[in-house]
Design a protein around this motif. Structure first.
Motif, PDB file in Angstrom:
ATOM      1  N   VAL A   1      14.981   2.812  16.568  1.00 49.90           N
ATOM      2  CA  VAL A   1      13.870   2.701  15.872  1.00 49.90           C
ATOM      3  C   VAL A   1      12.602   3.062  16.706  1.00 49.90           C
ATOM      4  O   VAL A   1      12.381   2.655  17.550  1.00 49.90           O
ATOM      5  N   VAL A   2      11.726   3.952  16.292  1.00 48.74           N
ATOM      6  CA  VAL A   2      10.465   4.254  16.958  1.00 48.74           C
ATOM      7  C   VAL A   2       9.387   3.854  16.272  1.00 48.74           C
ATOM      8  O   VAL A   2       8.617   3.343  17.047  1.00 48.74           O
ATOM      9  N   ALA A   3       8.978   3.423  15.039  1.00 46.06           N
ATOM     10  CA  ALA A   3       8.074   2.901  14.402  1.00 46.06           C
ATOM     11  C   ALA A   3       8.630   2.217  13.109  1.00 46.06           C
ATOM     12  O   ALA A   3       9.495   2.443  12.541  1.00 46.06           O
ATOM     13  N   MET A   4       7.922   0.997  13.019  1.00 43.76           N
ATOM     14  CA  MET A   4       7.979   0.312  11.627  1.00 43.76           C
ATOM     15  C   MET A   4       6.653   0.259  10.804  1.00 43.76           C
ATOM     16  O   MET A   4       5.633   0.305  11.257  1.00 43.76           O
ATOM     17  N   LEU A   5       6.867   0.736   9.531  1.00 43.42           N
ATOM     18  CA  LEU A   5       5.640   0.815   8.798  1.00 43.42           C
ATOM     19  C   LEU A   5       5.912  -0.148   7.196  1.00 43.42           C
ATOM     20  O   LEU A   5       7.073  -0.160   6.848  1.00 43.42           O
ATOM     21  N   ASN A   6       4.834  -0.771   7.070  1.00 42.02           N
ATOM     22  CA  ASN A   6       4.647  -1.648   5.748  1.00 42.02           C
ATOM     23  C   ASN A   6       3.868  -0.736   4.733  1.00 42.02           C
ATOM     24  O   ASN A   6       2.770  -0.037   5.006  1.00 42.02           O
ATOM     25  N   VAL A   7       4.515  -0.295   3.771  1.00 38.68           N
ATOM     26  CA  VAL A   7       4.076   0.493   2.396  1.00 38.68           C
ATOM     27  C   VAL A   7       4.113  -0.372   1.383  1.00 38.68           C
ATOM     28  O   VAL A   7       4.822  -0.936   0.779  1.00 38.68           O
ATOM     29  N   ASN A   8       2.491  -0.492   0.576  1.00 40.24           N
ATOM     30  CA  ASN A   8       2.508  -1.191  -0.585  1.00 40.24           C
ATOM     31  C   ASN A   8       1.747  -0.399  -1.808  1.00 40.24           C
ATOM     32  O   ASN A   8       0.714   0.394  -1.149  1.00 40.24           O
ATOM     33  N   ASP A   9       2.054  -0.507  -2.798  1.00 41.95           N
ATOM     34  CA  ASP A   9       1.235   0.272  -4.068  1.00 41.95           C
ATOM     35  C   ASP A   9       1.071  -0.968  -5.037  1.00 41.95           C
ATOM     36  O   ASP A   9       1.988  -1.622  -5.428  1.00 41.95           O
ATOM     37  N   LEU A  10      -0.204  -1.077  -5.247  1.00 38.80           N
ATOM     38  CA  LEU A  10      -0.760  -2.317  -6.090  1.00 38.80           C
ATOM     39  C   LEU A  10      -0.395  -2.035  -7.654  1.00 38.80           C
ATOM     40  O   LEU A  10      -0.365  -2.922  -8.388  1.00 38.80           O
ATOM     41  N   ASP A  11      -0.054  -0.893  -7.951  1.00 37.01           N
ATOM     42  CA  ASP A  11       0.542  -0.298  -9.172  1.00 37.01           C
ATOM     43  C   ASP A  11       1.803  -1.111  -9.666  1.00 37.01           C
ATOM     44  O   ASP A  11       2.302  -1.520  -8.660  1.00 37.01           O
ATOM     45  N   SER A  12       2.193  -1.050 -10.852  1.00 36.50           N
ATOM     46  CA  SER A  12       3.392  -1.546 -11.375  1.00 36.50           C
ATOM     47  C   SER A  12       4.301  -0.775 -11.919  1.00 36.50           C
ATOM     48  O   SER A  12       3.996   0.564 -12.328  1.00 36.50           O
ATOM     49  N   GLY A  13       5.687  -1.064 -12.079  1.00 36.13           N
ATOM     50  CA  GLY A  13       6.537  -0.079 -12.683  1.00 36.13           C
ATOM     51  C   GLY A  13       6.960   1.056 -11.766  1.00 36.13           C
ATOM     52  O   GLY A  13       6.800   0.817 -10.597  1.00 36.13           O
ATOM     53  N   LEU A  14       7.106   2.294 -12.481  1.00 34.98           N
ATOM     54  CA  LEU A  14       7.207   3.559 -11.622  1.00 34.98           C
ATOM     55  C   LEU A  14       5.883   3.705 -10.929  1.00 34.98           C
ATOM     56  O   LEU A  14       5.922   4.258  -9.774  1.00 34.98           O
TER      57      LEU A  14
END
Length: 617
Positions: A358-371
């Motif tokens: 493992v070189v890097a850890m990323l947190n990804v978040n999208d405020l939208d819902s569903g697809l």
């Protein structure tokens, strides 16, 4: 408020944790716990030794950067960092939870932690208005309804289940009607006809009581002014109106209409529409007083609220009114790009790192819902890395073996795209340097080297340069040249030539004589500065070129006796294997022996020396 004893009881009564899959753990605590209260034992919950918490430098990561919960590595427990107000954190959202990650290093790994914040009855009901006023005609029929605004209780669950009482009940009683959205519409119902001549003003007290323990209450005063002559109230065509609205719809867009009718004539039949509700509703929507047209006056955001309820009152000129409810559901639009946060990263990795590191850890978040909120990440092609996902976390890992000599640095673009239409994406650039290991030996430019030197040269003469290069970097690529030990005519090669360690320049250590040595060879080793060092060697051949440095000598007639004597002495000296100094002393003595001319003795001496050299060679 709950006493300290009840707080402690609630803390011990909380649901400790439940692991559904490896790496996920949940806790439940009541709100308003004191700072430093125990949330749970993370060491026991994850089955980890306390040493792992310390060596892994365990820490808490909260995506919104709000640190309500901290980690005590010494005890392996989670503690509250401050008092948590569930209403400030989640409003009416249930369940209310903090989603955290416990991050470890060396090796990198993480565990998802969910801390549910349960409600306590710490908010009393609140009426938005200090008092309520009505103007009601004395001709209002029994059963006429007058909408009252519900009190607001910031708590949830049973703590916000409100009950109401109205006093006195001489003319009015309360009516609570359940709606399709599980809310209750509260109305004041006329149960006894009004008589303006008997009593022109009525004052009532409306009390709201929540379902908590202990029970909290709030009151509001209702003032009723009795009007004369108006015996038909407006009546809505529907009790509940429903509409659907896409988020980000432009302002001033008409959403729906409400309509009420009044059987009276003239001014008593003129109906005006009024909207009542909380601040968010009033900021977003408006009703046209005469037409009942409901339109948007603000910006609706699905991520803030997916449903709105509007209470509409239809009131005629005589003060009679009816009420209805408008329910507006928002549909989500793909209006939020994925948000990428770098949780942890190694800026440099060794070229001998194995695939899967493992070189890097990323947190990804999208405020939208569903697809619209489903996110996939990828990286640029043709690089020895891959990206893997787990929940909202993505890890950048090595996929193939690395070679610093082929590529010393990678600029990796991580692109995260949601599944909305059209899709939205965000990207982040990661720079990873590959550190060197000593895996390449020096390589000579030639497989062998040859050079020639004219005899009678000056000692220190530069003969040839050997050159080797190393594909490694820095100290691992620093090449030194070493003359390998060997002999030439029984003498160490170092007495003939030397090699400069830094440049590889070969220089003569003596003056060469073609008549005694026509050529010789030796090996030079190139060694790098790695640990352990790597090396390679090459053969260098030196050829001695002849010069016309010997005059013709008269060998006949010879003196037989002296010639035989010198020849025998040469044999003896050659067999003795004496040192060079003694050799020259003996030859010097022999040269001065009587019995023959001087020139003849010198000639025989030189012949003897050359003969011995040829025999040794």
């Amino acid at each position: 408020m709950v006493s300290s004893v009840m707080w402690q009881a609630a803390a011990f009564f909380m649901i400790m944790f439940q692991c559904s899959v490896r790496g996920q753990i949940s806790y439940s605590i009541p709100e308003e716990m004191a700072k430093g209260s125990i949330v749970g034992n993370i060491s026991q919950g994850l089955g980890l030794d306390l040493k792992r918490l310390k060596s892994g430098k365990a820490r808490i990561f909260a995506g919104d950067n709000t640190e309500f919960v901290g980690l005590n590595n010494e005890r392996g427990i989670l503690l509250t960092e401050e008092k948590i107000d569930r209403e400030a954190l989640c409003a009416k959202t249930t369940p209310c939870a903090l989603h955290l990650q416990v991050i470890f290093e060396n090796p990198m790994e993480w565990y998802d932690v969910t801390v549910e914040i349960t409600d306590i009855n710490d908010n009393a009901p609140i009426f938005l208005k200090g008092e309520i006023t009505f103007e009601i005609s004395e001709s209002a029929v029994t059963g006429a309804r007058f909408m009252l605004e519900n009190a607001i209780d910031l708590d949830v669950g049973s703590n916000c289940h409100l009950s109401y009482s109205l006093k006195p009940t001489d003319n009015f009683v309360l009516s609570l009607q359940s709606q399709t959205d599980s809310d209750r519409n509260m109305e004041m119902v006329l149960q006894k006809a009004l008589d303006r001549e008997n009593k022109k003003q009525l004052s009532l007290l409306l009390t709201a009581m929540d379902g908590g323990e202990p029970q909290l209450t709030s009151t509001v005063r209702i003032h009723v002014t009795v009007l004369d002559i108006n015996d038909n109230p407006p009546v809505f065509n529907h009790r509940v109106y429903k509409a659907t609205l896409s988020e980000n719809t432009p302002e001033d867009t008409v959403i729906t209409f409400v309509s009420a009718s009044d059987a009276d004539e003239g001014s008593n039949a003129i109906i005006m529409y009024y909207m009542s509700g909380n601040g968010d509703v009033n900021d977003l929507f408006m009703v046209e007083a005469r037409s009942g047209e409901i339109s948007l006056k603000g910006s609706a955001d699905f991520e803030k609220a997916s449903r709105y309820q509007i209470n509409i009152q239809a009131r005629d000129q005589g003060g009679l009114s009816d009420s209805c409810k408008v329910i507006i559901d928002l549909t989500d639009m793909n209006d939020n790009k994925p948000m990428i946060s770098i949780v942890s990263m190694s800026n440099s990795i060794s070229e001998e790192s194995r695939p899967g590191m493992v070189v890097a850890m990323l947190n990804v978040n999208d405020l939208d819902s569903g697809l619209n909120g489903q996110v996939h990440c990828h990286i640029n092609d043709n690089i020895p890395f891959a990206i893997a996902s787990s929940s909202s976390f993505f890890s950048l890992q090595t996929e193939q073996e690395l070679d610093r000599e082929r590529e010393a640095e990678y600029n990796i673009s991580v692109i995260c795209t949601d599944e909305g239409v059209p899709a939205l994406s965000s990207s982040v650039s990661l720079r990873v340097q590959i550190s060197d290991v000593n895996d390449n030996a020096p390589v000579f430019e030639k497989t062998n080297y040859e050079a020639s030197v004219v005899e009678n040269n000056t000692p220190g003469l530069s003969i040839i340069s050997v050159k080797a290069s190393d594909a490694d970097w820095n100290q691992n690529a620093r090449v030194s040249y070493i003359l390998e030990d060997s002999t030439v005519n029984g003498v160490s090669v170092s007495s003939y030539v030397s090699v400069q360690p830094d440049s590889g320049l070969v220089t003569a250590m003596r003056s060469f004589d073609y008549e005694t040595l026509k050529h010789f060879h030796f090996r030079v080793k190139a060694q790098d500065g790695g640990s352990p060092p790597l090396s390679s060697d090459v053969t260098v051949k030196i050829t001695i070129q002849d010069q016309n440095d010997n005059a013709p000598q008269v060998l006949y007639p010879v003196q037989t006796g002296g010639s035989v004597l010198w020849l025998r002495l040469c044999h003896v000296l050659q067999m003795l294997d004496i040192s060079s100094l003694k050799w020259w002393l003996l030859m010097w003595t022999l040269d001065r022996m009587p019995g023959s001319p001087i020139n003849y003795r010198k000639l025989q001496t030189e012949r003897c020396l050359k003969w011995v050299y040829r025999m040794e060679k």
